[in-house]
Design a protein around this motif. Structure first.
Motif, PDB file in Angstrom:
ATOM      1  N   HIS A   1      -0.083  -8.155   3.916  1.00 39.23           N
ATOM      2  CA  HIS A   1      -1.456  -7.759   4.414  1.00 39.23           C
ATOM      3  C   HIS A   1      -1.108  -7.241   5.811  1.00 39.23           C
ATOM      4  O   HIS A   1      -2.508  -6.373   6.529  1.00 39.23           O
ATOM      5  CB  HIS A   1      -2.322  -8.867   4.241  1.00 39.23           C
ATOM      6  CG  HIS A   1      -2.493  -9.488   3.027  1.00 39.23           C
ATOM      7  ND1 HIS A   1      -3.213  -7.983   2.290  1.00 39.23           N
ATOM      8  CD2 HIS A   1      -2.058 -10.401   1.902  1.00 39.23           C
ATOM      9  CE1 HIS A   1      -3.064  -8.455   1.129  1.00 39.23           C
ATOM     10  NE2 HIS A   1      -2.501 -10.137   0.789  1.00 39.23           N
ATOM     11  N   THR A   2      -0.051  -7.707   7.058  1.00 40.17           N
ATOM     12  CA  THR A   2      -0.246  -7.439   7.737  1.00 40.17           C
ATOM     13  C   THR A   2       0.458  -5.898   8.365  1.00 40.17           C
ATOM     14  O   THR A   2       1.262  -5.156   7.675  1.00 40.17           O
ATOM     15  CB  THR A   2       0.884  -8.810   9.363  1.00 40.17           C
ATOM     16  OG1 THR A   2       0.526  -9.381   8.705  1.00 40.17           O
ATOM     17  CG2 THR A   2       0.870  -8.457  10.313  1.00 40.17           C
ATOM     18  N   ALA A   3      -0.871  -5.241   8.315  1.00 44.62           N
ATOM     19  CA  ALA A   3      -0.290  -3.395   8.998  1.00 44.62           C
ATOM     20  C   ALA A   3       0.759  -3.673   9.135  1.00 44.62           C
ATOM     21  O   ALA A   3       1.530  -2.093   8.564  1.00 44.62           O
ATOM     22  CB  ALA A   3      -0.971  -2.523   8.941  1.00 44.62           C
ATOM     23  N   SER A   4       1.073  -3.425  10.618  1.00 43.26           N
ATOM     24  CA  SER A   4       2.979  -3.313  11.516  1.00 43.26           C
ATOM     25  C   SER A   4       3.643  -3.849   9.578  1.00 43.26           C
ATOM     26  O   SER A   4       4.446  -2.814  10.204  1.00 43.26           O
ATOM     27  CB  SER A   4       2.899  -4.262  12.275  1.00 43.26           C
ATOM     28  OG  SER A   4       2.720  -5.515  12.479  1.00 43.26           O
ATOM     29  N   ILE A   5       3.704  -4.763   9.663  1.00 40.40           N
ATOM     30  CA  ILE A   5       4.917  -5.604   8.668  1.00 40.40           C
ATOM     31  C   ILE A   5       4.818  -4.215   7.938  1.00 40.40           C
ATOM     32  O   ILE A   5       6.364  -3.823   7.211  1.00 40.40           O
ATOM     33  CB  ILE A   5       5.074  -6.991   8.067  1.00 40.40           C
ATOM     34  CG1 ILE A   5       4.948  -7.671   9.200  1.00 40.40           C
ATOM     35  CG2 ILE A   5       5.878  -7.170   7.144  1.00 40.40           C
ATOM     36  CD1 ILE A   5       4.704  -8.896   8.985  1.00 40.40           C
ATOM     37  N   ARG A   6       3.472  -3.947   6.771  1.00 41.97           N
ATOM     38  CA  ARG A   6       4.335  -3.169   6.002  1.00 41.97           C
ATOM     39  C   ARG A   6       5.100  -1.680   6.196  1.00 41.97           C
ATOM     40  O   ARG A   6       5.137  -1.122   5.489  1.00 41.97           O
ATOM     41  CB  ARG A   6       2.475  -3.339   5.119  1.00 41.97           C
ATOM     42  CG  ARG A   6       2.543  -2.064   3.743  1.00 41.97           C
ATOM     43  CD  ARG A   6       0.884  -2.341   3.051  1.00 41.97           C
ATOM     44  NE  ARG A   6       0.091  -1.808   4.051  1.00 41.97           N
ATOM     45  CZ  ARG A   6      -1.056  -2.631   4.293  1.00 41.97           C
ATOM     46  NH1 ARG A   6      -0.926  -3.783   3.848  1.00 41.97           N
ATOM     47  NH2 ARG A   6      -1.531  -2.327   5.564  1.00 41.97           N
ATOM     48  N   LEU A   7       4.159  -1.652   7.414  1.00 39.65           N
ATOM     49  CA  LEU A   7       4.617   0.094   7.269  1.00 39.65           C
ATOM     50  C   LEU A   7       5.818   0.036   8.150  1.00 39.65           C
ATOM     51  O   LEU A   7       6.950   0.687   7.587  1.00 39.65           O
ATOM     52  CB  LEU A   7       3.781   0.079   8.905  1.00 39.65           C
ATOM     53  CG  LEU A   7       4.152   1.486   9.636  1.00 39.65           C
ATOM     54  CD1 LEU A   7       4.016   2.726   8.459  1.00 39.65           C
ATOM     55  CD2 LEU A   7       3.680   2.010  10.978  1.00 39.65           C
TER      56      LEU A   7
ATOM     57  N   VAL B   1      12.277   1.567   3.022  1.00 40.44           N
ATOM     58  CA  VAL B   1      11.916   2.109   1.553  1.00 40.44           C
ATOM     59  C   VAL B   1      12.781   3.416   1.545  1.00 40.44           C
ATOM     60  O   VAL B   1      13.450   4.166   1.459  1.00 40.44           O
ATOM     61  CB  VAL B   1      10.990   1.907   1.088  1.00 40.44           C
ATOM     62  CG1 VAL B   1      10.791   1.800   0.059  1.00 40.44           C
ATOM     63  CG2 VAL B   1      11.988  -0.038   0.748  1.00 40.44           C
ATOM     64  N   ILE B   2      11.624   4.410   2.612  1.00 41.46           N
ATOM     65  CA  ILE B   2      11.722   5.657   2.350  1.00 41.46           C
ATOM     66  C   ILE B   2      12.731   6.598   3.277  1.00 41.46           C
ATOM     67  O   ILE B   2      14.109   6.461   2.231  1.00 41.46           O
ATOM     68  CB  ILE B   2      10.815   6.642   3.117  1.00 41.46           C
ATOM     69  CG1 ILE B   2       9.112   5.946   2.721  1.00 41.46           C
ATOM     70  CG2 ILE B   2      10.580   7.870   3.609  1.00 41.46           C
ATOM     71  CD1 ILE B   2       8.011   6.282   3.547  1.00 41.46           C
ATOM     72  N   ILE B   3      13.578   5.720   3.821  1.00 40.18           N
ATOM     73  CA  ILE B   3      14.500   6.442   4.096  1.00 40.18           C
ATOM     74  C   ILE B   3      15.719   4.972   3.596  1.00 40.18           C
ATOM     75  O   ILE B   3      16.720   6.354   3.162  1.00 40.18           O
ATOM     76  CB  ILE B   3      14.413   5.390   5.998  1.00 40.18           C
ATOM     77  CG1 ILE B   3      13.497   6.313   7.021  1.00 40.18           C
ATOM     78  CG2 ILE B   3      16.798   5.590   6.686  1.00 40.18           C
ATOM     79  CD1 ILE B   3      13.954   5.154   8.342  1.00 40.18           C
ATOM     80  N   SER B   4      15.676   4.697   3.076  1.00 42.73           N
ATOM     81  CA  SER B   4      16.728   3.743   2.162  1.00 42.73           C
ATOM     82  C   SER B   4      16.480   5.065   1.041  1.00 42.73           C
ATOM     83  O   SER B   4      17.600   5.685   0.559  1.00 42.73           O
ATOM     84  CB  SER B   4      16.482   2.735   2.315  1.00 42.73           C
ATOM     85  OG  SER B   4      16.799   1.495   2.399  1.00 42.73           O
ATOM     86  N   LEU B   5      15.073   5.673   0.696  1.00 40.59           N
ATOM     87  CA  LEU B   5      15.518   5.820  -0.963  1.00 40.59           C
ATOM     88  C   LEU B   5      16.162   7.176  -0.262  1.00 40.59           C
ATOM     89  O   LEU B   5      16.813   8.025  -1.091  1.00 40.59           O
ATOM     90  CB  LEU B   5      14.404   5.855  -1.948  1.00 40.59           C
ATOM     91  CG  LEU B   5      13.611   4.584  -2.181  1.00 40.59           C
ATOM     92  CD1 LEU B   5      11.949   5.131  -2.484  1.00 40.59           C
ATOM     93  CD2 LEU B   5      14.748   4.231  -3.345  1.00 40.59           C
TER      94      LEU B   5
ATOM     95  N   ARG C   1       5.589   0.462  -2.918  1.00 40.89           N
ATOM     96  CA  ARG C   1       4.368   0.375  -2.203  1.00 40.89           C
ATOM     97  C   ARG C   1       3.618  -0.005  -2.568  1.00 40.89           C
ATOM     98  O   ARG C   1       2.780  -0.617  -2.180  1.00 40.89           O
ATOM     99  CB  ARG C   1       3.967   2.339  -1.528  1.00 40.89           C
ATOM    100  CG  ARG C   1       2.905   2.671  -1.274  1.00 40.89           C
ATOM    101  CD  ARG C   1       2.171   4.508  -1.273  1.00 40.89           C
ATOM    102  NE  ARG C   1       1.941   3.771  -2.232  1.00 40.89           N
ATOM    103  CZ  ARG C   1       1.490   5.163  -3.047  1.00 40.89           C
ATOM    104  NH1 ARG C   1       2.128   6.206  -2.728  1.00 40.89           N
ATOM    105  NH2 ARG C   1       1.198   4.846  -4.190  1.00 40.89           N
ATOM    106  N   ASN C   2       3.137  -0.068  -3.846  1.00 42.29           N
ATOM    107  CA  ASN C   2       1.841  -0.264  -4.918  1.00 42.29           C
ATOM    108  C   ASN C   2       2.070  -1.762  -4.614  1.00 42.29           C
ATOM    109  O   ASN C   2       1.256  -3.005  -3.976  1.00 42.29           O
ATOM    110  CB  ASN C   2       1.637  -0.469  -5.946  1.00 42.29           C
ATOM    111  CG  ASN C   2       0.938   1.161  -6.037  1.00 42.29           C
ATOM    112  OD1 ASN C   2       0.809   1.826  -5.307  1.00 42.29           O
ATOM    113  ND2 ASN C   2       1.468   1.465  -7.356  1.00 42.29           N
TER     114      ASN C   2
END
Length: 118
Positions: free
Chosen positions: A88-94, A100-104, A80-81
């Motif tokens: 920097h693009t919010a949609s790509i980062r989200l 990542v959350i779903i995978s973990l 996440r960090n």
């Protein structure tokens, strides 16, 4: 004379918490690895049957699950960090955050199934 400064603060006020989470989870993982090395050396685990018998103990399953929770949490904070710093693009980062959350979460459920499944 008061200056009007427009400051944009993104991601503030959680740096100490992230730092502490990283350190605590790292210590938990190091303790588990040390325990693992001691157990495999002391019990001379050399085949699958001996390894499987080690995991018949409920405390070993719980310790392993705590290790994996720590691993996932440690990975989440780090990823996440890095994403917040470099994407920097919010949609790509989200999108990557959600992936990542779903995978973990999937890996955590899968690990629990491995430990306590039949």
């Amino acid at each position: 004379m008061v200056k009007d400064i427009n400051r944009v603060i993104t991601g503030a006020h959680y740096g100490l918490r992230d730092w502490l989470i990283q350190r605590i989870t790292a210590v938990l993982m190091a303790v588990y690895v040390l325990l693992w090395v001691i157990l495999t050396t002391f019990l001379q685990i050399s085949d699958y049957a001996a390894l499987k018998s080690l995991f018949t103990n409920q405390w070993m399953r719980i310790a392993s699950f705590l290790f994996f929770i720590s691993l996932c949490w440690h990975a989440w904070v780090g990823v996440r960090n890095v994403l917040m710093d470099y994407i920097h693009t919010a949609s790509i980062r989200l999108t990557i955050h959600i992936t990542v959350i779903i995978s973990l979460f999937f890996y955590l459920i899968w690990f629990a199934e491995i430990l306590w499944g039949k």
